[in-house]
Motif scaffolding. Structure first.
Motif, PDB file in Angstrom:
ATOM      1  N   ASP A 190       0.829  -1.196   0.000  1.00  0.00           N
ATOM      2  CA  ASP A 190       0.000   0.000   0.000  1.00  0.00           C
ATOM      3  C   ASP A 190       0.867   1.251   0.000  1.00  0.00           C
ATOM      4  OD1 ASP A 190      -2.114  -1.705   2.310  1.00  0.00           O
ATOM      5  OD2 ASP A 190      -2.334  -1.511   0.136  1.00  0.00           O
ATOM      6  N   ALA A 191       0.533   2.136  -0.886  1.00  0.00           N
ATOM      7  CA  ALA A 191       1.247   3.392  -0.891  1.00  0.00           C
ATOM      8  C   ALA A 191       0.974   4.139   0.395  1.00  0.00           C
ATOM      9  CB  ALA A 191       0.793   4.224  -2.094  1.00  0.00           C
ATOM     10  N   GLU A 192       1.975   4.802   0.958  1.00  0.00           N
ATOM     11  CA  GLU A 192       1.806   5.539   2.192  1.00  0.00           C
ATOM     12  C   GLU A 192       1.936   7.018   1.892  1.00  0.00           C
ATOM     13  OE1 GLU A 192       4.764   3.919   4.707  1.00  0.00           O
ATOM     14  OE2 GLU A 192       3.822   1.941   4.756  1.00  0.00           O
ATOM     15  N   SER A 193       1.513   7.814   2.841  1.00  0.00           N
ATOM     16  CA  SER A 193       1.559   9.252   2.626  1.00  0.00           C
ATOM     17  C   SER A 193       2.985   9.734   2.420  1.00  0.00           C
ATOM     18  CB  SER A 193       0.912   9.968   3.814  1.00  0.00           C
ATOM     19  OG  SER A 193       1.547   9.579   5.013  1.00  0.00           O
ATOM     20  N   GLU A 194       3.919   9.164   3.185  1.00  0.00           N
ATOM     21  CA  GLU A 194       5.324   9.516   3.010  1.00  0.00           C
ATOM     22  C   GLU A 194       6.046   8.306   2.432  1.00  0.00           C
ATOM     23  OE1 GLU A 194       6.930  12.343   3.423  1.00  0.00           O
ATOM     24  OE2 GLU A 194       5.062  13.361   3.978  1.00  0.00           O
ATOM     25  N   PRO A 195       6.699   8.451   1.286  1.00  0.00           N
ATOM     26  CA  PRO A 195       7.358   7.290   0.683  1.00  0.00           C
ATOM     27  C   PRO A 195       8.543   6.806   1.521  1.00  0.00           C
ATOM     28  CG  PRO A 195       7.976   9.300  -0.457  1.00  0.00           C
ATOM     29  CD  PRO A 195       6.886   9.677   0.510  1.00  0.00           C
ATOM     30  N   THR A 196       8.810   5.519   1.417  1.00  0.00           N
ATOM     31  CA  THR A 196      10.023   4.956   2.014  1.00  0.00           C
ATOM     32  C   THR A 196      11.176   5.279   1.080  1.00  0.00           C
ATOM     33  OG1 THR A 196       8.759   3.144   2.981  1.00  0.00           O
ATOM     34  CG2 THR A 196      11.143   2.859   2.822  1.00  0.00           C
ATOM     35  N   LYS A 197      12.125   6.052   1.575  1.00  0.00           N
ATOM     36  CA  LYS A 197      13.237   6.501   0.733  1.00  0.00           C
ATOM     37  C   LYS A 197      14.462   5.611   0.953  1.00  0.00           C
ATOM     38  CE  LYS A 197      11.665  11.310   0.626  1.00  0.00           C
ATOM     39  NZ  LYS A 197      12.004  12.724   0.855  1.00  0.00           N
ATOM     40  N   ILE A 198      14.990   5.075  -0.128  1.00  0.00           N
ATOM     41  CA  ILE A 198      16.189   4.230  -0.031  1.00  0.00           C
ATOM     42  C   ILE A 198      17.228   4.691  -1.049  1.00  0.00           C
ATOM     43  CG2 ILE A 198      14.957   2.212   0.838  1.00  0.00           C
ATOM     44  CD1 ILE A 198      15.115   1.022  -1.994  1.00  0.00           C
ATOM     45  N   ILE A 199      18.481   4.340  -0.759  1.00  0.00           N
ATOM     46  CA  ILE A 199      19.612   4.711  -1.612  1.00  0.00           C
ATOM     47  C   ILE A 199      20.094   3.482  -2.387  1.00  0.00           C
ATOM     48  CG2 ILE A 199      21.976   5.634  -1.673  1.00  0.00           C
ATOM     49  CD1 ILE A 199      19.896   7.672  -0.806  1.00  0.00           C
ATOM     50  N   PHE A 200      20.425   3.683  -3.658  1.00  0.00           N
ATOM     51  CA  PHE A 200      20.982   2.642  -4.519  1.00  0.00           C
ATOM     52  C   PHE A 200      22.333   3.105  -5.044  1.00  0.00           C
ATOM     53  CE2 PHE A 200      21.013   1.454  -9.234  1.00  0.00           C
ATOM     54  CZ  PHE A 200      21.689   0.253  -9.037  1.00  0.00           C
ATOM     55  N   TRP A 201      23.391   2.321  -4.754  1.00  0.00           N
ATOM     56  CA  TRP A 201      24.735   2.642  -5.248  1.00  0.00           C
ATOM     57  C   TRP A 201      25.024   1.836  -6.505  1.00  0.00           C
ATOM     58  CZ3 TRP A 201      28.706   2.766  -0.571  1.00  0.00           C
ATOM     59  CH2 TRP A 201      28.437   3.901   0.209  1.00  0.00           C
ATOM     60  N   TYR A 202      25.674   2.490  -7.469  1.00  0.00           N
ATOM     61  CA  TYR A 202      26.080   1.781  -8.684  1.00  0.00           C
ATOM     62  C   TYR A 202      27.470   2.226  -9.120  1.00  0.00           C
ATOM     63  CZ  TYR A 202      24.851   6.065 -11.250  1.00  0.00           C
ATOM     64  OH  TYR A 202      24.790   7.359 -11.702  1.00  0.00           O
ATOM     65  N   SER A 203      28.056   1.437 -10.042  1.00  0.00           N
ATOM     66  CA  SER A 203      29.398   1.714 -10.561  1.00  0.00           C
ATOM     67  C   SER A 203      29.362   2.020 -12.049  1.00  0.00           C
ATOM     68  CB  SER A 203      30.314   0.506 -10.340  1.00  0.00           C
ATOM     69  OG  SER A 203      30.578   0.309  -8.979  1.00  0.00           O
ATOM     70  N   TRP A 204      30.435   2.629 -12.510  1.00  0.00           N
ATOM     71  CA  TRP A 204      30.712   2.906 -13.926  1.00  0.00           C
ATOM     72  C   TRP A 204      29.831   4.025 -14.482  1.00  0.00           C
ATOM     73  CZ3 TRP A 204      35.167   0.975 -14.003  1.00  0.00           C
ATOM     74  CH2 TRP A 204      35.442  -0.291 -13.502  1.00  0.00           C
ATOM     75  N   SER A 205      30.400   4.683 -15.480  1.00  0.00           N
ATOM     76  CA  SER A 205      29.745   5.849 -16.081  1.00  0.00           C
ATOM     77  C   SER A 205      29.280   5.528 -17.499  1.00  0.00           C
ATOM     78  CB  SER A 205      30.723   7.043 -16.075  1.00  0.00           C
ATOM     79  OG  SER A 205      31.936   6.692 -16.719  1.00  0.00           O
ATOM     80  N   ASP A 206      29.164   6.529 -18.330  1.00  0.00           N
ATOM     81  CA  ASP A 206      28.741   6.395 -19.731  1.00  0.00           C
ATOM     82  C   ASP A 206      27.394   5.676 -19.849  1.00  0.00           C
ATOM     83  OD1 ASP A 206      31.021   7.729 -20.573  1.00  0.00           O
ATOM     84  OD2 ASP A 206      32.195   5.896 -20.693  1.00  0.00           O
TER      85      ASP A 206
END
Length: 436
Positions: free
Chosen positions: A37-53
């Motif tokens: 169920d969607a909540e009034s305030e979203p659950t915020k999480i961080i995603f790390w990734y590597s490499w560019s381009d």
């Protein structure tokens, strides 16, 4: 997986700190109900990734798509953060774990899964996979070996790859060679000789790279480590034959070998048409095709040639969840991992970057089937994966061992050292690293 090896010492030192400051891996919270169920305030999480381009663009695009669809529906907001190479990301993750500031989800180079899992950094995914009925048989078998530790899943295949042989077919035409490329080491040697004599370019440009040496060992009927990963096979006839084979080609001037720290020189060689062939990840395919077009030559791909058998290690990264986050964040992290590794996202990432499709159902999509029709170079890595793909060693001492193996290649191929004494010395050192 590029440049993973430089993490060696950092992993050893930092993980000792990690081990002191952590408990064993938790058992996950998947027994709880899914947050649907969607909540009034979203659950915020961080995603790390590597490499560019193209890889960075792919990651940012997928996160945006998630936030606008499933994330919006379920009240989850993901922020993607670039962290440099795999080496950079791994070191930052270890430091973040010690300080209690880990991202909820991150990519992880596949050979490092066991080290991080055993030190409590990774959340077991088995309970979530079982609860939501994820069909693990839909992932290609060669990609799953580095996702599991002691019968527990710790990662799902994400941006995965194999090394392949790239060819400047414009130079091959000038040399009068078959544009499908060499299939065996004998044919590879003949290609290199002919290209040098007919065009003046090196037949092959290569650097001391642990990933391709793992392939050479598989193609010569062996492997870089023993089956239990407790000893190295560097001081065997198979390894010495592979080292001598490429040393002979280099000594004759048919190929160019540069040190492991000079990998960029291979890029310069193929861009400037100073070589006709080079070996690197299928993840570089989109870039290589673009470079070829800009520099007025054509590029094709084929399997890494074999001596006795075809065989290549898989590479790239899995998606993992960390342990030091709340149960609510774990549910959000799992929704994100599940979505990022699903059929449509796997096909999107493969088309955008050149990585192989991680799921069989993704290969069957119209997007990928059309891609293979218009750009068949993309399919080579997948065919090679299905026929001869293997996981990478996961012994925690392998990172340090890899540095030693690269030193062996540098000594023999670049500096002309004696093979027998060099591999004997390396064997003693490496076996100590593997048994720590």
């Amino acid at each position: 997986m590029k440049k993973l090896i430089s993490i060696v010492m950092a992993i050893s030192m930092l993980l000792s700190l990690v081990a002191c400051g952590s408990s064993s891996a938790s058992q996950g919270s998947a027994s709880g109900s899914s947050n649907t169920d969607a909540e009034s305030e979203p659950t915020k999480i961080i995603f790390w990734y590597s490499w560019s381009d193209k890889i960075q663009e792919n990651n940012e695009n997928l996160v945006k798509q998630f936030n606008e669809t499933v994330g919006k529906e379920k009240g989850i907001e993901v922020t993607a953060e670039y962290q440099g190479t795999y080496d950079d990301l791994h070191q930052k993750l270890q430091a973040a774990y010690v300080s209690g500031t880990t991202p909820a989800v991150t990519v992880m180079e596949i050979a490092s899964i066991k080290t991080f899992a055993e030190n409590g950094v990774l959340e077991p995914l088995s309970p979530y996979i079982k609860r939501d009925g994820i069909d693990m048989n839909d992932f290609y078998e060669g990609l799953l070996e580095n996702c599991k530790v002691s019968d527990t899943w710790y990662g799902l295949p994400y941006l995965r790859s194999t090394p392949i042989l790239y060819m400047n077919t414009t130079l091959l035409k000038q040399a009068g060679l078959d544009l499908n490329g060499p299939k065996t080491w004998d044919e590879l040697a003949e290609y290199c000789k002919t290209i040098k004599e007919k065009t003046g370019a090196y037949g092959l440009s290569m650097y001391s790279y642990i990933w391709t040496f793992e392939a050479f060992m598989l193609e010569n009927g062996s492997s870089i480590l023993s089956d239990d990963e407790m000893t190295t096979n560097i001081n065997t006839n198979e390894a010495k034959f592979a080292l001598q084979f490429f040393k002979d080609l280099k000594d004759k001037g048919y190929i160019r070998c540069v040190a492991g720290t000079d990998s960029s020189k291979v890029d310069a060689d193929y861009m400037n048409q100073n070589c006709a062939m080079w070996m690197t990840s299928t993840a570089n395919l989109s870039k290589a095709i673009a470079v070829a077009k800009e520099n007025n030559f054509e590029v094709n791909t084929c399997y890494i040639p074999k001596n006795t058998d075809y065989g290549v290690p898989t590479g790239g990264c899995n998606l993992i969840m960390t342990t030091k986050i709340s149960d609510k964040e774990k549910e959000a992290a799992w929704e994100f991992i599940k979505w990022m590794t699903a059929t449509e996202q796997s096909s999107y990432a493969s088309e955008y970057t050149g990585y192989v499709t991680s799921r069989k159902s993704a290969t069957a999509t119209e997007r990928i089937q059309n891609l293979y029709k218009t750009t068949p170079q993309f399919k080579v890595a997948l065919d090679q994966l299905e026929s001869s793909g293997h996981g990478r060693p996961m012994n925690p001492g392998y990172a340090q061992s890899s540095n030693e193996l690269v030193a062996v290649m540098d000594a023999i191929w670049v500096n002309g050292a004696d093979i027998a004494t060099t591999v004997a010395d390396a064997e003693t050192k490496i076996n100590k690293y593997l048994k720590k």
